[in-house]
Each structure stands twice: as structure tokens, then as C-alpha cells.
Design a protein around this motif. Structure first.
Motif, PDB file in Angstrom:
ATOM      1  N   ASP A   6       0.819  -1.227   0.000  1.00  0.00           N
ATOM      2  CA  ASP A   6       0.000   0.000   0.000  1.00  0.00           C
ATOM      3  C   ASP A   6       0.848   1.271   0.000  1.00  0.00           C
ATOM      4  O   ASP A   6       0.499   2.272   0.622  1.00  0.00           O
ATOM      5  CB  ASP A   6      -0.966   0.025   1.199  1.00  0.00           C
ATOM      6  CG  ASP A   6      -1.905  -1.161   1.213  1.00  0.00           C
ATOM      7  OD1 ASP A   6      -2.241  -1.660   0.116  1.00  0.00           O
ATOM      8  OD2 ASP A   6      -2.308  -1.604   2.313  1.00  0.00           O
ATOM      9  N   THR A  29      -1.301   1.461  -5.932  1.00  0.00           N
ATOM     10  CA  THR A  29      -0.348   1.395  -4.834  1.00  0.00           C
ATOM     11  C   THR A  29       0.702   0.345  -5.197  1.00  0.00           C
ATOM     12  O   THR A  29       0.516  -0.453  -6.116  1.00  0.00           O
ATOM     13  CB  THR A  29      -1.015   1.035  -3.497  1.00  0.00           C
ATOM     14  OG1 THR A  29      -1.609  -0.262  -3.603  1.00  0.00           O
ATOM     15  CG2 THR A  29      -2.033   2.088  -3.086  1.00  0.00           C
ATOM     16  N   ASN A  51      -4.100  -4.371   8.470  1.00  0.00           N
ATOM     17  CA  ASN A  51      -4.666  -3.778   7.256  1.00  0.00           C
ATOM     18  C   ASN A  51      -5.313  -2.501   7.627  1.00  0.00           C
ATOM     19  O   ASN A  51      -5.508  -1.551   7.373  1.00  0.00           O
ATOM     20  CB  ASN A  51      -5.684  -4.705   6.595  1.00  0.00           C
ATOM     21  CG  ASN A  51      -4.999  -5.889   5.986  1.00  0.00           C
ATOM     22  OD1 ASN A  51      -3.869  -5.793   5.521  1.00  0.00           O
ATOM     23  ND2 ASN A  51      -5.660  -7.010   5.986  1.00  0.00           N
TER      24      ASN A  51
END
Length: 152
Positions: free
Chosen positions: A70, A102, A152
Motif C-alpha cells: 500500500d 499502490t 490492514n
């Protein structure tokens, strides 16, 4: 000149018997070793390739450690990967762009499986682990993203 199955079994035996490590086997038969004091893990994947129609097929062990995910794509990040990420004595950093633009980074080293022994596998695994474990912190400060152990 063994098969992928033979190479996987050989690596598994070295990791579990000789090195006394706990190995997880993923649904895709990828092997994974984790360490409590590391921000990453080491994955072992296998491939085969024939370079010449007359030459025997060769099997390879791909040793990787995820570093960051990310990460916002940027020119500076790609420049770092191209210039700095390929300058290591053993292995290199690879970048993969996701559909959402990303970037995912991992550290990778590839070995020929045919003559692999414990010393070679151990050296490669520890090098990949320590390099990725150090780089993920450094690169996260510079480019953002999340480490393997980050939620996450």
C-alpha cells in the motif's frame, strides 16, 4: 535436475530437520517461515525452466520476504527500486503495482535447486530476512506504506 515436488521436499527437509524451523505450507504449496522478532517472513516458492530444448529442465527456489504494501506510487519510489534496490550482493528489491496504483515491495533471491545444500539455503534465507527486515523500516519512513506485520 529434480522436479518442483522434489525441490520443495528437499527445502522442507532442510528447514525442518537440519535448521529445526517451524514451516507453514500455504494452499499454493508455498512454504513460509516466520520469526517473532522480525517484521517480515520468508517465503519459498518453486519454478522450473528449460533453457534449451536439449538441456534438462532446471528447478529454482525463489526466496522472498515482503517488505511494504500500500505504498503510494511515485517517481522517487521507482527510482529508489531501480537504482538502490538492485545494488545488493545477494538478491534485489522488486516492486509490483496493484490495480489501485499502490505498490508492493519484496526482497527476492533465487537459487538453483539442483545442488542446494543447507549452508546455501540458510545463508540465502537469513540474508533475505535480515535485509527485508531492515529495509522495511527505512523505506516506510521514506515512502509510507505498511509492513508485513502491520494491520490492514
Amino acid at each position: 535436475m529434480g522436479t518442483i515436488a522434489e525441490s520443495r521436499a528437499k527445502v522442507m527437509k532442510i528447514l525442518t530437520d537440519a535448521m529445526d524451523l517451524n514451516v507453514n505450507v500455504g494452499k499454493d504449496d508455498k512454504l513460509m517461515v516466520r520469526f517473532d522478532d522480525s517484521s517480515t517472513a520468508v517465503f519459498f516458492n518453486f519454478s522450473e525452466q528449460t533453457f534449451d530444448g536439449k538441456a534438462p529442465t532446471q528447478t529454482f527456489v525463489h526466496i522472498t520476504a515482503p517488505m511494504l504494501r500500500d505504498i503510494p506510487a511515485s517517481e522517487e519510489l521507482y527510482k529508489w527500486v531501480a537504482v538502490n534496490g538492485t545494488g545488493f550482493r545477494i538478491g534485489c528489491v522488486e516492486a509490483f503495482e496493484n490495480e489501485d496504483k499502490t505498490v508492493f515491495l519484496h526482497y527476492k533471491y533465487v537459487l538453483l535447486a539442483d545442488f542446494l545444500d543447507e549452508d546455501e539455503l540458510s545463508t540465502a534465507m537469513w540474508t533475505v530476512l535480515f535485509t527485508a527486515d531492515n529495509l522495511d523500516d527505512e523505506l516506510q519512513k521514506q515512502f509510507g506504506g505498511k509492513r508485513f506485520v502491520d494491520e490492514n
